[in-house]
Design an enzyme around this catalytic site. Sequence first.
Site, PDB file in Angstrom:
ATOM      1  N   HIS A  59       0.838  -1.217   0.000  1.00  0.00           N
ATOM      2  CA  HIS A  59       0.000   0.000   0.000  1.00  0.00           C
ATOM      3  C   HIS A  59       0.867   1.260   0.000  1.00  0.00           C
ATOM      4  O   HIS A  59       0.419   2.323   0.447  1.00  0.00           O
ATOM      5  CB  HIS A  59      -0.951   0.025   1.210  1.00  0.00           C
ATOM      6  CG  HIS A  59      -1.689  -1.255   1.425  1.00  0.00           C
ATOM      7  ND1 HIS A  59      -2.919  -1.512   0.882  1.00  0.00           N
ATOM      8  CD2 HIS A  59      -1.343  -2.388   2.108  1.00  0.00           C
ATOM      9  CE1 HIS A  59      -3.318  -2.732   1.234  1.00  0.00           C
ATOM     10  NE2 HIS A  59      -2.362  -3.289   1.971  1.00  0.00           N
ATOM     11  N   SER A  71      14.685  21.800 -15.925  1.00  0.00           N
ATOM     12  CA  SER A  71      13.450  22.520 -16.216  1.00  0.00           C
ATOM     13  C   SER A  71      13.820  23.855 -16.850  1.00  0.00           C
ATOM     14  O   SER A  71      14.858  24.433 -16.529  1.00  0.00           O
ATOM     15  CB  SER A  71      12.693  22.763 -14.908  1.00  0.00           C
ATOM     16  OG  SER A  71      11.841  23.871 -15.043  1.00  0.00           O
ATOM     17  N   LYS A  94      15.625  21.966 -10.656  1.00  0.00           N
ATOM     18  CA  LYS A  94      15.058  20.674 -11.031  1.00  0.00           C
ATOM     19  C   LYS A  94      16.015  19.787 -11.814  1.00  0.00           C
ATOM     20  O   LYS A  94      16.775  20.229 -12.643  1.00  0.00           O
ATOM     21  CB  LYS A  94      13.807  20.897 -11.903  1.00  0.00           C
ATOM     22  CG  LYS A  94      12.699  21.602 -11.183  1.00  0.00           C
ATOM     23  CD  LYS A  94      11.800  20.645 -10.473  1.00  0.00           C
ATOM     24  CE  LYS A  94      11.046  19.880 -11.504  1.00  0.00           C
ATOM     25  NZ  LYS A  94       9.640  19.758 -11.180  1.00  0.00           N
ATOM     26  N   GLU A 110      10.116   8.452 -16.893  1.00  0.00           N
ATOM     27  CA  GLU A 110       8.784   9.026 -17.142  1.00  0.00           C
ATOM     28  C   GLU A 110       8.317   8.718 -18.562  1.00  0.00           C
ATOM     29  O   GLU A 110       7.161   8.372 -18.798  1.00  0.00           O
ATOM     30  CB  GLU A 110       8.809  10.541 -16.960  1.00  0.00           C
ATOM     31  CG  GLU A 110       8.906  10.998 -15.525  1.00  0.00           C
ATOM     32  CD  GLU A 110       9.035  12.506 -15.455  1.00  0.00           C
ATOM     33  OE1 GLU A 110       8.038  13.167 -15.166  1.00  0.00           O
ATOM     34  OE2 GLU A 110      10.138  13.040 -15.713  1.00  0.00           O
TER      35      GLU A 110
END
Length: 464
Positions: free
Chosen positions: A160, A281, A287, A294
Amino acid sequence: MTQPHSLSSGGRFNEPTDAFVEAFTASVNFDQRLYSQDIQGSIAHATMLAKVGVLTDIEKDAIVQGLQEIREEIERGEFNWSVAQEDVHMNIEAALTAKIGIIGKKLHTGRSRNDQVATDVRLYLRDEMQLVAGELTRLQKGLIALAEAEADTIMPGFTHLQTAQPVTFGHHLLAWNEMLQRDYERLMDARKRVNISPLGAAALAGTTYPIDRLQTAELLGFDRPTENSLDSVSDRDFAIEFCSFASLLLMHLSRMSEELVLWTSAQFNFIDLPDRFCTGSSIMPQKKNPDVPELVRGKTGRVYGHLMSLLTLMKSQPLAYNKDNQEDKEPLFDTLDTVQGCLRAFADMVPALEPKREVMREAARRGFATATDLADYLVRKGLAFRDAHEVVGQSVAYGVAEGKDLSEMSLGELQQFSNSISEDVFDVLTLDGSVAARNHLGGTAPEQVRAAAQRAQTLLRQRG
Ligand code: ARG
């Protein structure tokens, strides 16, 4: 010089094909990537026709020579692909006739584009599957090596997405390897049904020439010829099976990607991805984005989509060949390209992962990850498991209130909840004690992880 032929001029046609219809029905822009297999198939067909006496050896030699020249022209980028010739098969045949004259028109004896295209796609897929298998093996190799090196590294295991029990990082990586091992086995199983020769089925019913299908199958490296001519020209199960393999593989890669994305976040901070696999970024200078995982996660969608396209393409099609089948190529080709790209990215990236061992250990230490070990300890001291569960629950509630992990409590603190607890409890409350105790086949103990890595390496070595 004999003129190259066109299927819709002369013959039974009274007017030329509409220009838009010609472009709409043509497949040459995407099926030209089958050129090598098309030539390979034609050479095998011509060789067989000469063996059975349908072509003379002189005719066969001219055809083979012409096809080889065409292959070289294509590979030098000098071949003039024409939409008017519809597809890869007609383009090559027309070029052959332009090159060697009337003999070129004999190549198509005892064959149809229906068995030709089925043969070409199977040959192409077989070749590409070999490349996929190679990249998959490279990825597994890197993964198993990393798992072995990280057999002692402790991290929280999750259910979980909540800290559950401590595990070793090597164990987690070998879980990934199990997924990939199943994928490899599925790929090899699918290959058995790809590597069968439909050549000789002709349009749908077979041919009146005395062809030798065993011979062409053997020349092309197929395991055997197909059994039924109608099925041979209409079957695309093999392409669907490949896309199904690919969907499961990408499902697995997307799960790994998701974990990598989580683990590289500041909140987890379990691993570092080398800069070369990341981008920055355009607006936020701090970043470093995990683009490769991804993108792999995102590409899963198109691969699932291609599987659905092919299943839907084949649904309700009557036997035998239908033009619908021309639509099999783009989904299959894009699936192959996507799978190869994703595997390459992962095979390059996995060995370069930098685990942050102290952060992982600290995360495991913080989350009451050894609570089950305390319960098991109490069971060994004579409590029933449900009572032990209760005692540990109370200890955890105390720990939450006090901001202390179980391993940080004193003996006195622990004894508030059960007088069965004594000094030896600290052997099981440590993370190392916890993982080492799960020392059986498939368990997370470092010793087991090392043994499992050895077995996984043996499986890789047994691959051809
Ligand atoms: N371009 C066609 C395909 O990809 C080749 C087979 C065409 N056969 C036919 N009878 N029109 O399926």
